[in-house]
Scaffold this active site. Structure first.
Site, mmCIF file in Angstrom:
data_model
loop_
_atom_site.group_PDB
_atom_site.id
_atom_site.type_symbol
_atom_site.label_atom_id
_atom_site.label_comp_id
_atom_site.label_asym_id
_atom_site.label_seq_id
_atom_site.Cartn_x
_atom_site.Cartn_y
_atom_site.Cartn_z
ATOM 1 N N GLY A 111 8.666 -3.487 6.089
ATOM 2 C CA GLY A 111 7.532 -2.442 6.546
ATOM 3 C C GLY A 111 6.507 -2.442 5.787
ATOM 4 C CD GLU A 112 5.986 -1.969 1.122
ATOM 5 O OE1 GLU A 112 5.200 -2.584 0.860
ATOM 6 O OE2 GLU A 112 6.965 -1.675 0.319
ATOM 7 N N GLY A 113 3.378 -2.195 6.506
ATOM 8 C CA GLY A 113 2.374 -2.882 6.983
ATOM 9 C C GLY A 113 2.331 -4.431 6.711
#
EC number: 2.4.2.21
Length: 341
Positions: free
Chosen positions: A305-307
């Site tokens: 996640g997190e980009g």
């Protein structure tokens, strides 16, 4: 623009203006690419990506001089049901880590030359447990949508959306199950690494949420509010803003994809400005990208996640532009084009 009601938001999604992209710019990109010293279309998705950027930037010579990564964080009450390997307090701790530059997304953003901003959305106020009541009421949902919408600037060349929220693969799985049907198990994965017992709890939690909100199944926005979270709502708002402002959007993993899925269900062409950066290892993401009609640039087994997956894919887009701008044409290189024989 901000939205004061679900109806106003729905109208902004379903009543798009004329196409904001530029087909002539895309044709100019293809004309140059077809003149370069290579067999036609031999760079595959690299060439497709440059044409996409040209169309949405409305430039015959697209650039990636300004890239914005917006990372939205929210807390989830449903984590109390044991659906995550980490406690919900880790959300705030990770936000602090982002702010101090210690996370993977910080390193990837810096390497990609992207601007990273962190948007914490009431992380001290978890959403409701969606097995008992709605995760967000209408006002809370709209506040988060508006926060995402107003965070997007129209002077960036590319937008990446990231998320942080312990337990948020559970609402993501619930939203996908509600919107697209199928077996709950097909949408529900291990997230941050829960064991078999935790996965069973997670599946049952998603089932309970679907049963609790069965009356909302026909309304994608009501589903997004009832089963989602603040960071997911903000991502929906940011994706909509990017569409309105003709900013190309590079999609991250399962949670981000699930967050924008209600837009697709309401109006499929609304995601024409979206590229899929990668397909994650989280169960259901590949299936979801198929539903969204998106082909990922990368498949690296990532599930952070997190980009982070989309940030990694920025380097692929930069490689594509390097070829586009730097290669010589057949005429410039003095090489006979097969079309001249």
């Amino acid at each position: 623009m901000t939205f004061s009601s679900l109806q106003a938001l729905r109208e902004a999604i379903t009543s798009l203006p004329l196409p904001l992209s530029d087909a002539d710019a895309e044709k100019a990109v293809w004309a140059r690419q077809d003149s370069l010293t290579k067999p036609p279309r031999s760079l595959g998705m690299l060439e497709d990506s440059v044409a996409f950027l040209g169309r949405w930037q409305r430039k015959a010579k697209p650039t990636l001089e300004r890239i914005d990564i917006l990372l939205f964080a929210g807390s989830h009450g449903v984590t109390a049901r044991g659906v995550s390997a980490f406690p919900s307090s880790v959300t705030g701790q990770m936000v602090a880590n982002f702010e101090h530059g210690g996370a993977a997304i910080n390193q990837l953003a810096a390497l990609a030359g992207a601007s990273l901003s962190i948007h914490s959305l009431d992380i001290d106020k978890p959403t409701g447990d969606f097995t008992e009541h709605a995760a967000l009421d209408d006002d809370e949902f709209l506040d988060a949508v508006n926060a995402g919408y107003t965070a997007v600037k129209d002077d960036c060349d590319l937008l990446v959306l990231g998320e942080m929220g312990i337990g948020n693969t559970t609402p993501a799985a619930a939203i996908c199950s509600a919107l697209f049907g199928g077996a709950v198990e097909d949408w529900t994965g291990r997230g941050t690494g829960i064991d078999d017992q935790g996965l069973r709890r997670k599946i049952e939690t998603v089932r309970a949420g679907l049963t609790r909100h069965l009356d909302k199944i026909s309304d994608p926005l009501a589903i997004a509010a009832a089963l989602g979270g603040r960071e997911l709502a903000a991502i929906l708002g940011a994706a909509l803003a990017a569409r309105h402002r003709r900013v190309p959007l590079l999609l991250d993993g399962f949670v981000v994809s699930a967050a924008i899925a209600p837009l697709h269900v309401l109006n499929p062409p609304i995601l024409d400005h979206v590229l899929a950066g990668h397909v994650s290892a989280e169960a259901g993401h590949g299936r979801l990208l198929e539903k969204l009609n998106k082909s990922p640039l990368l498949s690296l087994g990532m599930r952070l996640g997190e980009g982070s997956g989309a940030a990694t894919a920025i380097m692929i887009l930069k490689a594509a532009l390097a070829c586009f701008h730097g290669m010589a044409s057949f005429a410039e290189a003095g090489i006979q084009d097969k079309h001249d024989t």
